[in-house]
Design an enzyme around this catalytic site. Structure first.
Site, PDB file in Angstrom:
ATOM      1  N   LYS A 116      -3.694 -12.731  -5.506  1.00  0.00           N
ATOM      2  CA  LYS A 116      -2.744 -12.821  -4.400  1.00  0.00           C
ATOM      3  C   LYS A 116      -2.950 -14.111  -3.614  1.00  0.00           C
ATOM      4  O   LYS A 116      -2.003 -14.683  -3.076  1.00  0.00           O
ATOM      5  CB  LYS A 116      -2.915 -11.618  -3.474  1.00  0.00           C
ATOM      6  CG  LYS A 116      -2.691 -10.276  -4.143  1.00  0.00           C
ATOM      7  CD  LYS A 116      -1.267  -9.840  -3.967  1.00  0.00           C
ATOM      8  CE  LYS A 116      -0.799  -8.691  -4.816  1.00  0.00           C
ATOM      9  NZ  LYS A 116      -1.296  -8.335  -6.050  1.00  0.00           N
ATOM     10  N   GLU A 200      -3.745 -11.410   6.757  1.00  0.00           N
ATOM     11  CA  GLU A 200      -2.365 -11.758   7.100  1.00  0.00           C
ATOM     12  C   GLU A 200      -1.982 -11.103   8.408  1.00  0.00           C
ATOM     13  O   GLU A 200      -2.545 -10.086   8.797  1.00  0.00           O
ATOM     14  CB  GLU A 200      -1.391 -11.168   6.069  1.00  0.00           C
ATOM     15  CG  GLU A 200      -1.301 -11.862   4.757  1.00  0.00           C
ATOM     16  CD  GLU A 200      -0.323 -11.140   3.830  1.00  0.00           C
ATOM     17  OE1 GLU A 200      -0.295 -11.539   2.675  1.00  0.00           O
ATOM     18  OE2 GLU A 200       0.383 -10.195   4.246  1.00  0.00           O
ATOM     19  N   HIS A 235       3.160   4.032  -1.727  1.00  0.00           N
ATOM     20  CA  HIS A 235       3.425   2.933  -2.647  1.00  0.00           C
ATOM     21  C   HIS A 235       4.095   3.366  -3.941  1.00  0.00           C
ATOM     22  O   HIS A 235       4.192   2.586  -4.887  1.00  0.00           O
ATOM     23  CB  HIS A 235       2.153   2.125  -2.923  1.00  0.00           C
ATOM     24  CG  HIS A 235       1.491   1.668  -1.658  1.00  0.00           C
ATOM     25  ND1 HIS A 235       2.054   0.721  -0.835  1.00  0.00           N
ATOM     26  CD2 HIS A 235       0.356   2.062  -1.043  1.00  0.00           C
ATOM     27  CE1 HIS A 235       1.279   0.553   0.237  1.00  0.00           C
ATOM     28  NE2 HIS A 235       0.243   1.356   0.134  1.00  0.00           N
ATOM     29  N   ARG A 291       7.626  -8.395 -15.110  1.00  0.00           N
ATOM     30  CA  ARG A 291       8.031  -7.415 -16.130  1.00  0.00           C
ATOM     31  C   ARG A 291       9.435  -6.897 -15.798  1.00  0.00           C
ATOM     32  O   ARG A 291       9.975  -7.173 -14.735  1.00  0.00           O
ATOM     33  CB  ARG A 291       7.067  -6.227 -16.079  1.00  0.00           C
ATOM     34  CG  ARG A 291       7.068  -5.568 -14.698  1.00  0.00           C
ATOM     35  CD  ARG A 291       6.287  -4.282 -14.634  1.00  0.00           C
ATOM     36  NE  ARG A 291       6.526  -3.593 -13.379  1.00  0.00           N
ATOM     37  CZ  ARG A 291       5.875  -3.799 -12.238  1.00  0.00           C
ATOM     38  NH1 ARG A 291       4.922  -4.723 -12.195  1.00  0.00           N
ATOM     39  NH2 ARG A 291       6.175  -3.127 -11.149  1.00  0.00           N
TER      40      ARG A 291
HETATM   41  C1  MV4 Z   1       1.978  -5.694   4.160  1.00  0.00           C
HETATM   42  C2  MV4 Z   1       2.603  -4.842   5.078  1.00  0.00           C
HETATM   43  C3  MV4 Z   1       2.724  -5.269   6.372  1.00  0.00           C
HETATM   44  N1  MV4 Z   1       2.244  -6.477   6.733  1.00  0.00           N
HETATM   45  N2  MV4 Z   1       1.523  -6.894   4.569  1.00  0.00           N
HETATM   46  C4  MV4 Z   1       1.970  -2.684   0.457  1.00  0.00           C
HETATM   47  C5  MV4 Z   1       1.781  -2.966  -0.995  1.00  0.00           C
HETATM   48  C6  MV4 Z   1       1.255  -4.330  -1.046  1.00  0.00           C
HETATM   49  N3  MV4 Z   1       1.618  -4.994  -2.244  1.00  0.00           N
HETATM   50  C7  MV4 Z   1       1.755  -4.973   0.200  1.00  0.00           C
HETATM   51  N4  MV4 Z   1       2.043  -3.925   1.105  1.00  0.00           N
HETATM   52  C8  MV4 Z   1       2.272  -4.174   2.431  1.00  0.00           C
HETATM   53  N5  MV4 Z   1       1.834  -5.376   2.887  1.00  0.00           N
HETATM   54  C9  MV4 Z   1       1.657  -7.239   5.818  1.00  0.00           C
HETATM   55  N6  MV4 Z   1       1.188  -8.451   6.205  1.00  0.00           N
HETATM   56  C10 MV4 Z   1       3.096  -3.607   4.625  1.00  0.00           C
HETATM   57  C11 MV4 Z   1       2.924  -3.277   3.300  1.00  0.00           C
HETATM   58  C12 MV4 Z   1       3.463  -2.022   2.883  1.00  0.00           C
HETATM   59  C13 MV4 Z   1       4.546  -1.959   1.989  1.00  0.00           C
HETATM   60  C14 MV4 Z   1       5.138  -3.094   1.439  1.00  0.00           C
HETATM   61  C15 MV4 Z   1       6.182  -2.999   0.557  1.00  0.00           C
HETATM   62  C16 MV4 Z   1       6.687  -1.748   0.208  1.00  0.00           C
HETATM   63  C17 MV4 Z   1       6.135  -0.621   0.722  1.00  0.00           C
HETATM   64  C18 MV4 Z   1       5.059  -0.706   1.615  1.00  0.00           C
HETATM   65  C19 MV4 Z   1       4.494   0.460   2.139  1.00  0.00           C
HETATM   66  C20 MV4 Z   1       3.439   0.381   3.001  1.00  0.00           C
HETATM   67  C21 MV4 Z   1       2.913  -0.853   3.362  1.00  0.00           C
END
Ligand code: MV4
Length: 494
Positions: A116, A200, A235, A291
């Site tokens: 990442k 972040e 998720h 994918r």
């Molecule tokens: C975040 C966020 C809020 N702020 N980053 C969840 C999966 C991972 N790949 C990244 N995720 C998140 N990152 C920051 N800086 C909230 C999430 C997140 C989320 C993101 C996309 C789709 C669903 C989610 C569910 C919970 C938290």
């Protein structure tokens, strides 16, 4: 074009890819595990090769066995579907070494999204907006505190090797930083064998909006459609739609060209998805999925592009037949993931025999499934029964069609999340389109699911009674049937 393609996957996605092959005049080779010898996908294929015992690591993840199956059957290319080996650079390279075409991006493109932190660096350099934060791993606790203070709370700690939210921690104040760091590091170490953490700014209520892209081997890259995937639980996406309710022509052009920029920055080819978090008009790169994704059908429904076929054609060396100006969004599409799981029992998987099965149809409905009447869902894999997709001229019609299809769907024998979908689809906030990634938590959907279950049970009971079903079986029927079993089933004693 290829003459024969091996599909290194199972279930509905194996069938989806084989459908594309069949339309292109390509013969298909399925590979199947011990648990899948009666599966629909293994029967659908022109040839099927046994590759090992039920646990994935002994079959669907066994690179040598899959390569051997391709060589023995003379398959020139392998489609990995999603999950399993689809984003495994070792597998992509193994295909290359054996002169087999991997139907997907170059392994270097897969690799560049592995970390990442590296992905953030690459995207920043390419001019793709990323969430404010650092582009280096944290070296010590003091540095973590300093960085968190500089960014401003709330912040989020994330493992560099991460995925699916594993090891992520929200931090609201200075005294939480070090305990959160220790915890994230330890989870990351055991989950990924790499405890590198970065920090972040935390976005409180983001939407998850992603862009489907297509790129050929000459670098011709387009965005196809946007998808809103905010309705998820831990998720796991449950409902996706295209377009996003917040999308405008202007925003689509801006986000879409950024998605293309992201793909070009890593010399992408094939179908891919650029994920963003969207909040109050701003959007930030989250990750790129290298994918074909589960939710690709909603993009196909609103654009008319066959993504699985495009992937195969691109891999065989053809140029993309579309320009950006060919991409028009027509109407609205929604997908519900129909899972064998118990929405009233913490969503635990519910494998077992599907004793009655009837899938919906009619205008605007598409069902991508890997099951049949009497099929036994094995306990070893994901619990996806099918993807129910509804297309309409606008969001309202798509929702109405989805509700009508959920009403028609009959699955008896295993618990399913049909009642969950019915509950979300009738929710007024969902219907208004005002959703974000916390929707399920905030709306107390479980209460609504209970309500739907009670209603279905009432209807089922009266139907079962009218059919003369004995009271012993009545409960099972009424809980599972939903609403109109009487029309779909012979009026016999059950
Ligand atoms: C975040 C966020 C809020 N702020 N980053 C969840 C999966 C991972 N790949 C990244 N995720 C998140 N990152 C920051 N800086 C909230 C999430 C997140 C989320 C993101 C996309 C789709 C669903 C989610 C569910 C919970 C938290």
């Amino acid at each position: 074009m290829f003459q024969k393609v091996l599909i290194a996957n199972r279930g509905e996605i194996a069938i989806r890819v084989m459908r594309a092959c069949r339309e292109l005049g390509i013969s298909t080779v399925a590979v199947y595990s011990e648990a899948d010898k009666n599966a629909l996908f293994a029967r659908y294929a022109d040839e099927a090769v046994y590759i090992g015992p039920a646990p994935s690591r002994e079959s669907y993840l066994k690179i040598d066995n899959i390569i051997k199956a391709a060589k023995e059957t003379g398959a020139e290319a392998i489609h990995p579907g999603y999950g399993f080996l689809s984003e495994n650079t070792g597998f992509a390279s193994a295909c290359e070494e054996n002169d087999i075409v991997f139907i997907g991006p170059p392994s270097s493109a897969i690799d560049s999204m592995g970390s990442k932190i590296t992905a953030r660096q690459t995207m920043k350099k390419a001019g793709v907006p990323i969430v404010p934060g650092i582009e280096e791993g944290i070296n010590d606790p003091d540095e973590a505190v300093e960085v968190a203070e500089n960014i401003g709370y709330p912040v989020m700690l994330k493992p560099a090797a991460g995925g699916g939210g594993i090891g992520m921690k929200i931090v609201n104040s200075k005294d939480e930083v070090i305990p959160a760091l220790t915890s994230s590091q330890s989870v990351a170490r055991s989950a990924f064998g790499d405890d590198t953490i970065y920090i972040e700014k935390y976005l409180t209520n983001p939407r998850h909006i992603e862009f489907q892209i297509l790129a050929d081997n000459k670098g011709h890259t387009i965005y196809v459609s946007d998808r809103e995937c905010s309705i998820q639980r831990r998720h796991q996406k449950l409902i996706e739609e295209s377009p996003s309710p917040v999308m405008t022509t202007d925003l689509r052009e801006r986000m879409g060209s950024i998605a293309v920029k992201a793909a070009k920055a890593i010399n992408y080819a094939s179908a891919g998805t650029v994920e963003f978090m969207y909040s109050n008009g701003d959007f930030y790169f989250l990750e790129m999925n290298t994918r074909l994704q589960v939710e690709h059908p909603i993009t196909e429904m609103v654009t008319g592009v066959d993504l699985a076929k495009e992937q195969i054609m691109i891999a065989s060396g053809e140029d993309l037949a579309y320009d950006q100006s060919d991409m028009t969004i027509i109407g609205w599409a929604i997908e519900c993931r129909i899972n064998a799981e118990d929405p009233l029992g913490d969503f635990i998987p519910s494998p077992g025999r599907i004793s009655r099965y009837r899938s919906p149809g009619g205008p605007g409905i598409r069902v991508d499934s890997g099951v049949y009447n009497g099929y036994v869902i094995p306990p070893y894999y994901d619990s996806l029964i099918s993807k129910l997709v509804a297309h309409g001229r606008d969001r309202k019609e798509a929702i109405a069609r989805m509700e009508r299809a959920l009403y028609e769907y009959i699955i008896v024998g295993v618990k399913t999340n049909l009642i969950f979908h019915k509950a979300v689809l009738r929710n007024s906030r969902f219907r208004s389109g005002n959703i974000n990634t916390n929707f399920i938590k905030e709306e107390n959907i479980l209460e609504a699911v209970k309500q739907v279950a009670a209603e279905d049970e009432e209807k089922g009971k009266s139907l079962a009674a009218a059919m003369g079903a004995d009271t012993r079986k009545l409960a099972a029927i009424s809980a599972a049937v939903g609403t109109y079993m009487a029309q779909a089933e012979p009026k016999e004693k059950v």
